[in-house]
Scaffold this motif. Structure first.
Motif, PDB file in Angstrom:
ATOM      1  N   GLN A   1       0.801  -1.223   0.000  1.00  0.00           N
ATOM      2  CA  GLN A   1       0.000   0.000   0.000  1.00  0.00           C
ATOM      3  C   GLN A   1       0.835   1.275   0.000  1.00  0.00           C
ATOM      4  OE1 GLN A   1      -2.783  -0.240   3.256  1.00  0.00           O
ATOM      5  NE2 GLN A   1      -3.640  -2.193   2.577  1.00  0.00           N
ATOM      6  N   VAL A   2       2.019   1.236   0.599  1.00  0.00           N
ATOM      7  CA  VAL A   2       2.833   2.452   0.731  1.00  0.00           C
ATOM      8  C   VAL A   2       4.230   2.169   0.200  1.00  0.00           C
ATOM      9  CG1 VAL A   2       3.881   4.081   2.340  1.00  0.00           C
ATOM     10  CG2 VAL A   2       1.522   3.319   2.690  1.00  0.00           C
ATOM     11  N   GLY A   3       4.712   3.073  -0.653  1.00  0.00           N
ATOM     12  CA  GLY A   3       6.052   2.951  -1.197  1.00  0.00           C
ATOM     13  C   GLY A   3       6.690   4.307  -1.368  1.00  0.00           C
ATOM     14  N   SER A   4       7.711   4.377  -2.220  1.00  0.00           N
ATOM     15  CA  SER A   4       8.426   5.638  -2.435  1.00  0.00           C
ATOM     16  C   SER A   4       8.656   5.886  -3.917  1.00  0.00           C
ATOM     17  CB  SER A   4       9.771   5.600  -1.705  1.00  0.00           C
ATOM     18  OG  SER A   4      10.541   4.485  -2.157  1.00  0.00           O
ATOM     19  N   GLY A   5       7.942   5.163  -4.779  1.00  0.00           N
ATOM     20  CA  GLY A   5       8.160   5.259  -6.206  1.00  0.00           C
ATOM     21  C   GLY A   5       7.355   6.341  -6.881  1.00  0.00           C
ATOM     22  N   PRO A   6       7.431   6.427  -8.208  1.00  0.00           N
ATOM     23  CA  PRO A   6       6.722   7.479  -8.945  1.00  0.00           C
ATOM     24  C   PRO A   6       5.208   7.325  -8.935  1.00  0.00           C
ATOM     25  CG  PRO A   6       7.796   5.941 -10.456  1.00  0.00           C
ATOM     26  CD  PRO A   6       8.282   5.599  -9.086  1.00  0.00           C
ATOM     27  N   PHE A   7       4.710   6.140  -8.566  1.00  0.00           N
ATOM     28  CA  PHE A   7       3.274   5.910  -8.495  1.00  0.00           C
ATOM     29  C   PHE A   7       2.915   5.288  -7.150  1.00  0.00           C
ATOM     30  CE2 PHE A   7       4.299   6.191 -12.914  1.00  0.00           C
ATOM     31  CZ  PHE A   7       3.222   6.861 -13.486  1.00  0.00           C
ATOM     32  N   ARG A   8       1.678   5.463  -6.751  1.00  0.00           N
ATOM     33  CA  ARG A   8       1.224   4.884  -5.487  1.00  0.00           C
ATOM     34  C   ARG A   8      -0.014   4.019  -5.719  1.00  0.00           C
ATOM     35  NH1 ARG A   8      -0.959  10.356  -2.329  1.00  0.00           N
ATOM     36  NH2 ARG A   8      -2.617  10.909  -3.815  1.00  0.00           N
ATOM     37  N   PHE A   9      -0.201   3.073  -4.829  1.00  0.00           N
ATOM     38  CA  PHE A   9      -1.273   2.090  -4.954  1.00  0.00           C
ATOM     39  C   PHE A   9      -2.650   2.743  -4.842  1.00  0.00           C
ATOM     40  CE2 PHE A   9      -4.205  -0.935  -2.958  1.00  0.00           C
ATOM     41  CZ  PHE A   9      -4.113  -2.025  -3.826  1.00  0.00           C
ATOM     42  N   VAL A  10      -3.572   2.308  -5.721  1.00  0.00           N
ATOM     43  CA  VAL A  10      -4.963   2.756  -5.663  1.00  0.00           C
ATOM     44  C   VAL A  10      -5.882   1.586  -5.347  1.00  0.00           C
ATOM     45  CG1 VAL A  10      -6.887   3.745  -6.964  1.00  0.00           C
ATOM     46  CG2 VAL A  10      -4.588   4.692  -7.245  1.00  0.00           C
ATOM     47  N   SER A  11      -5.820   0.517  -6.145  1.00  0.00           N
ATOM     48  CA  SER A  11      -6.739  -0.594  -5.939  1.00  0.00           C
ATOM     49  C   SER A  11      -6.212  -1.845  -6.627  1.00  0.00           C
ATOM     50  CB  SER A  11      -8.126  -0.251  -6.504  1.00  0.00           C
ATOM     51  OG  SER A  11      -8.066  -0.071  -7.908  1.00  0.00           O
ATOM     52  N   ARG A  12      -6.801  -2.980  -6.238  1.00  0.00           N
ATOM     53  CA  ARG A  12      -6.480  -4.247  -6.890  1.00  0.00           C
ATOM     54  C   ARG A  12      -7.720  -5.129  -6.965  1.00  0.00           C
ATOM     55  NH1 ARG A  12      -1.934  -8.918  -5.383  1.00  0.00           N
ATOM     56  NH2 ARG A  12      -2.424 -10.221  -7.210  1.00  0.00           N
ATOM     57  N   ARG A  13      -7.931  -5.726  -8.123  1.00  0.00           N
ATOM     58  CA  ARG A  13      -8.909  -6.782  -8.298  1.00  0.00           C
ATOM     59  C   ARG A  13      -8.133  -8.018  -8.733  1.00  0.00           C
ATOM     60  NH1 ARG A  13     -12.659  -2.945 -10.916  1.00  0.00           N
ATOM     61  NH2 ARG A  13     -12.128  -3.850 -12.930  1.00  0.00           N
ATOM     62  N   VAL A  14      -8.144  -9.060  -7.886  1.00  0.00           N
ATOM     63  CA  VAL A  14      -7.349 -10.259  -8.150  1.00  0.00           C
ATOM     64  C   VAL A  14      -7.741 -10.855  -9.491  1.00  0.00           C
ATOM     65  CG1 VAL A  14      -6.805 -12.582  -7.328  1.00  0.00           C
ATOM     66  CG2 VAL A  14      -7.038 -10.699  -5.693  1.00  0.00           C
ATOM     67  N   ARG A  15      -6.720 -11.243 -10.242  1.00  0.00           N
ATOM     68  CA  ARG A  15      -6.859 -11.817 -11.589  1.00  0.00           C
ATOM     69  C   ARG A  15      -7.529 -10.847 -12.560  1.00  0.00           C
ATOM     70  NH1 ARG A  15      -4.822 -16.209 -12.519  1.00  0.00           N
ATOM     71  NH2 ARG A  15      -5.842 -16.319 -14.546  1.00  0.00           N
ATOM     72  N   ASP A  16      -7.459  -9.557 -12.256  1.00  0.00           N
ATOM     73  CA  ASP A  16      -8.005  -8.549 -13.177  1.00  0.00           C
ATOM     74  C   ASP A  16      -7.003  -7.423 -13.388  1.00  0.00           C
ATOM     75  OD1 ASP A  16      -9.598  -6.976 -14.789  1.00  0.00           O
ATOM     76  OD2 ASP A  16     -10.697  -6.108 -13.097  1.00  0.00           O
ATOM     77  N   ARG A  17      -6.736  -6.619 -12.358  1.00  0.00           N
ATOM     78  CA  ARG A  17      -5.837  -5.478 -12.548  1.00  0.00           C
ATOM     79  C   ARG A  17      -5.360  -4.904 -11.223  1.00  0.00           C
ATOM     80  NH1 ARG A  17      -8.992  -1.702 -16.086  1.00  0.00           N
ATOM     81  NH2 ARG A  17      -9.985  -3.674 -16.667  1.00  0.00           N
TER      82      ARG A  17
END
Length: 497
Positions: free
Chosen positions: A176-192
């Motif tokens: 959920q938390v990182g330091s990269g150019p993008f941050r986590f929004v959502s996940r649907r398993v086996r979808d996106r």
């Protein structure tokens, strides 16, 4: 789908010019198994992690040379045995909290802790880490970190761009938390998995893509169809069947290039039947890499060694003599059931069927093919729950050691059960050798022993068959398939409409 039909579709379907719904859509391959930088071993995982987690360094996407990342300066001494990193001031996690040099130290100690189960723990084995906190009275001071290895690590700056060495937040899960150019929004398993631009990234002003959708697309044909329809702007692997037509009709989007990667078979050596050297050698000798590569359209280079030829200043050892002898399997072994495990994809199925046919022709043995989806396959391989397993590896840094160290007995990426004191000694001696030619000779002897013991069966060296929307800038083809998502942007001359 026949080649003729595919060629027709490529000719009549122009690259669609409508914008992806959330900025950029990627056909990422297998479903992501772990969004944990220190525990992943999948290129599909790594593509997402490279968007969410930054290292102390990053790589030039064209040359793969290390550049400053979270660290604004870095330097080596004593031939790479000591490294010093000076962090940028004002670094923040993707939730806005301060990222400090102590976070890097904690993350690296966690990586090196055997109880954490990271396959990359050996990267920091025996290392001593010291930090100097930022001076709160000096707004230009981000603190510094020094790491001292018991042996030279000349590629460590390059390794620091890999997700395993990225700092991990202590106050929130790395999913959920990182330091990269993008941050986590959502996940649907086996979808996106959806990520969005991280406003707290150290180079946020240069991040032009507002968001990325990483789609789970384990079929290369499906990925190609999505790319041709304009639904995705990047697909990492085009199907072999499409290569001739893509070269003829889509040269602006499809430009195959060698990669620093190899595909091979692993043998599980702790139990019958492949605990016996003669059984492993018979199965390896029955494989014809040239015929296999020809069956795949001659796009990939047949492999007789593990280390790819793109390795700088590398001369491989001789192919074992027994490989040229007629393969023979002792009669008692023929009464056993033999299985080849592979993960789902059109390419892997084709490879498995060719190998099955070669073993039938050369050993008069029917080998059962076992297909599993990626997560189950990876669990079986890590748990040594297989006999023969299809495998591939892309070098984490441009050095033969990136391939050979994975079969050290203490490597979390070994996955064969093989433990050999002679091989381990060669790898450890190479790690400690600072003279380049002596080091190369040690690694060459290590590969010779690995091949002679038939722990693996090399199949082919990989070629990048990436499909890249020609309107994208900053997404460069390179030996490692490395992508700095923070530098990818749509061309201002031809923005999607």
């Amino acid at each position: 789908m026949t080649l003729r039909v595919l060629a027709f579709l490529l000719a009549v379907l122009p690259l669609a010019c409508r914008e992806a719904p959330r900025g950029l859509v990627v056909a990422n391959g297998d479903d992501v198994s772990l969004l944990h930088p220190q525990r992943t071993a999948s290129i599909s995982d790594a593509r997402v992690l490279q968007a969410m987690h930054a290292g102390l360094t990053r790589l030039d996407p064209q040359t793969l040379s290390p550049e400053p990342g979270l660290a604004r300066r870095f330097e080596a001494s004593e031939g790479g045995r000591r490294w010093r990193f000076e962090l940028r001031p004002g670094l923040r996690w993707s939730d806005g909290l301060a990222l400090q040099v102590e976070d890097v130290e904690r993350s690296w100690r966690q990586l090196a802790d055997p109880s954490q189960g990271s396959p990359y723990a050996n990267w920091l084995e025996g290392a001593t880490i010291r930090t100097t906190p930022a001076d709160p009275r000096d707004s230009t001071d981000g603190g510094s970190l020094e790491i001292e290895f018991p042996h030279p690590q000349p590629s460590f700056a390059e390794m620091c761009a890999f997700p395993a060495l990225a700092p991990i937040a202590g106050h929130a899960p790395p999913e959920q938390v990182g330091s990269g150019p993008f941050r986590f929004v959502s996940r649907r398993v086996r979808d996106r998995i959806v990520v969005e631009r991280n406003p707290f990234y150290w180079d946020a002003a240069q991040v032009a893509i507002p968001a990325i959708d990483f789609l789970t697309v384990d079929s290369q044909v499906t990925a190609l169809n999505l790319f041709l329809a304009g639904e995705v702007a990047y697909a990492p692997n085009a199907p072999e069947l499409a290569v001739p037509a893509l070269l003829a009709e889509r040269g602006e989007a499809f430009q195959p290039q060698p990669q620093f990667a190899s595909t091979f078979l692993r043998f599980q050596v702790t139990q019958p039947p492949f605990d016996r050297l003669e059984h492993r050698r018979a199965f390896v000798a029955a494989i014809d890499p040239d015929a296999l590569a020809a069956s795949l359209g001659r796009v990939r280079q047949p492999a007789w060694h593990l280390v790819p030829p793109e390795s700088p200043h590398w001369e491989p050892p001789p192919v074992p003599r027994w490989r040229s002898a007629p393969p023979a399997l002792p009669q008692p072994a023929r009464e056993q059931r033999f299985e080849l495990l592979y993960n789902s994809s059109e390419l892997n199925r084709s490879v498995a069927e060719v190998l099955q046919a070669q073993w039938l022709a050369n050993l008069d043995l029917e080998v059962a093919l076992i297909n599993q989806e990626w997560k189950s396959f990876l669990a079986a391989q890590r748990g040594l729950d297989y006999q023969i397993s299809r495998s591939s590896w892309i070098g984490d840094y441009l050095d033969p050691l990136a391939f050979l160290e994975i079969f050290h007995s203490e490597s979390g990426n070994n996955r064969t059960g093989w433990s050999d004191a002679v091989y381990d000694g060669l790898i450890e001696a190479a790690r400690g050798e600072s003279e380049p030619e002596a080091r190369r000779l040690l690694l060459r002897e290590a590969e010779r022993r690995l091949l002679d013991q038939a722990i693996i069966a090399p199949l082919y060296h990989e070629v990048g068959l990436e499909l890249i929307d020609p309107r994208l800038e900053g997404l460069h083809r390179n030996l490692r398939g490395y992508i700095d998502w923070g530098r990818v942007r749509w061309s201002p001359e031809e923005p999607p409409s």
